[in-house]
Design an enzyme around this catalytic site. Structure first.
Site, PDB file in Angstrom:
ATOM      1  N   HIS A   9     -74.781  14.562 -26.863  1.00 30.20           N
ATOM      2  CA  HIS A   9     -75.689  15.093 -25.828  1.00 30.20           C
ATOM      3  C   HIS A   9     -74.923  15.832 -24.725  1.00 30.20           C
ATOM      4  O   HIS A   9     -75.106  15.569 -23.539  1.00 30.20           O
ATOM      5  CB  HIS A   9     -76.530  13.962 -25.230  1.00 30.20           C
ATOM      6  CG  HIS A   9     -77.312  13.197 -26.250  1.00 30.20           C
ATOM      7  ND1 HIS A   9     -78.296  13.778 -27.027  1.00 30.20           N
ATOM      8  CD2 HIS A   9     -77.253  11.901 -26.647  1.00 30.20           C
ATOM      9  CE1 HIS A   9     -78.809  12.870 -27.843  1.00 30.20           C
ATOM     10  NE2 HIS A   9     -78.189  11.738 -27.646  1.00 30.20           N
ATOM     11  N   LYS A  23     -75.248   6.847 -30.775  1.00 26.53           N
ATOM     12  CA  LYS A  23     -75.463   7.291 -29.408  1.00 26.53           C
ATOM     13  C   LYS A  23     -74.137   7.550 -28.699  1.00 26.53           C
ATOM     14  O   LYS A  23     -73.065   7.145 -29.142  1.00 26.53           O
ATOM     15  CB  LYS A  23     -76.299   6.269 -28.637  1.00 26.53           C
ATOM     16  CG  LYS A  23     -77.681   6.033 -29.246  1.00 26.53           C
ATOM     17  CD  LYS A  23     -78.483   7.310 -29.401  1.00 26.53           C
ATOM     18  CE  LYS A  23     -78.957   7.873 -28.078  1.00 26.53           C
ATOM     19  NZ  LYS A  23     -79.818   9.073 -28.251  1.00 26.53           N
TER      20      LYS A  23
END
Length: 367
Positions: free
Chosen positions: A94, A76
């Protein structure tokens, strides 16, 4: 020269998955790599499992002081910070689809001189991702939807979700909270032909939904453009698409309010989780939910039945060991090419994309 690779800890709350597993770490070591692993009590794999296969263990979250020529691998995104990033990072960042804060993330690499190889954009020669958590994301998302539906039927709010030791335990628990079976529940999956959609459909079958109650939609069914009335006519809607451009919304608040008491839909699971993406096709919510607070109510008009959304952006961690083993095994062939990353296509393509996105971010940050 020995290729080193540094597995960092995960700082996202409840994230128990790992980009490397003891199995894949050993295969890399056998191929001549040196694998450095940060101690991490949150990780599904014990530190001792990595140590047993020959990894070097180091302190938790010590990667910022690692030599800058050692690539850092994680899953992440890094915690929000303004610190420059001088290392090469392999992770899901992201930030390539203009998500919230995207330019600030990339500007950290610009100021530090580091490189980002985004795991979402490591692709094979046909353009297909070399590794993805899609199947387990869909599987876990469908499970979360089912337990949320059970809670709503009992006029309760779904409580904290805990990771399961394996798929069998997850299926058994979901069936139990549904009273023994999912029979009678009706669900629609959009993106049903992809990895994620296949995972969702697999879970729905395993908990006992009738085949006629599992609506599998993909490009052909959505070609006419939304919003879609059919979504309102099921108990559970699961969004599993890969969003790359603007499309008409699948469902809207106006549509839900207009349906009033005639709506069947109770639970929406946005596995794709394009919450902050300007093209989000489910514009009925605006926050990511968490394992400790899995659902968010949709704000609707007076007298309109309640509707809840699950928008957890790391659903596969509900099955952390199985999801990690599958993902890391798929990623392994590309990692074995890391020593040749200046010429190996999977890495040169990823670096080219990084430089393109970096240029866009610099223009935004320094206007």
């Amino acid at each position: 020269m020995v290729q080193q690779l540094w597995l960092r800890c995960e700082k996202k709350e409840f994230e128990r998955r790992s980009a490397l597993t003891p199995t894949t770490a050993k295969k890399l070591i056998d191929a001549g790599f040196e694998i450095i692993v940060e101690r991490d009590e949150q990780r599904i794999f014990d530190d001792s499992e990595f140590e047993a296969v020959g990894c070097k263990l180091v302190a938790n979250n010590s990667w910022p002081s690692a030599p800058t020529d050692i690539p850092i691998i994680g899953l992440k995104e890094l915690p929000v910070s303004d610190d420059p990033l001088p290392h090469t990072h392999i992770q899901f960042a992201h930030c390539y689809k203009k998500q919230a804060g995207w330019a600030s993330v990339l500007d950290r690499f610009h100021r530090g001189g580091g490189t980002l190889y985004d795991l979402e954009f490591l692709t094979d020669a046909t353009g297909r991702r070399v590794a993805a958590f899609g199947f387990h994301a869909g599987f876990a998302g469908a499970a979360a939807a089912a337990v949320a539906l059970a809670a709503q039927r009992n006029r309760e709010k779904l409580g904290r979700l805990e990771p399961y030791p394996n798929e069998t335990a997850m299926v058994s628990d979901v069936k139990e909270v549904l009273g023994g079976s999912g029979k009678g529940v009706r669900a629609l999956v959009i993106g049903a032909l992809g990895r994620c959609g296949r995972g969702a459909v697999d879970l729905l079958r395993k908990i006992g939904l009738d085949e006629d109650d599992i609506l599998e939609w993909d490009l052909a069914e959505t070609a006419k453009g939304g919003p879609f009335q059919e979504i309102l006519d099921v108990d559970i809607f699961i969004n599993c698409i890969y969003l790359s451009s603007s499309i008409p919304p699948f469902i809207t608040k106006d549509q839900i309010n207009a349906a009033g008491q005639t709506r069947r839909l109770s639970i929406v699971v946005d596995v794709s989780c394009d919450t902050t993406n300007p093209f989000n096709p489910i514009p009925i919510y605006n926050i990511n939910t968490t394992f400790s607070d899995p659902t968010v109510p949709v704000e609707l008009g007076n007298g309109v039945p309640s509707l809840s959304v699950i928008s957890i952006d790391h659903l596969p961690t509900l099955l952390p060991r199985e999801a990690s083993e599958q993902f890391s095994s798929d990623l392994l062939p590309s990692l074995l090419e890391l020593p040749k990353r200046q010429s190996a296509r999977v890495w040169t393509d990823a670096e080219k994309l990084f430089k393109e996105k970096l240029s866009e971010a610099v223009d935004v940050q320094h206007v």
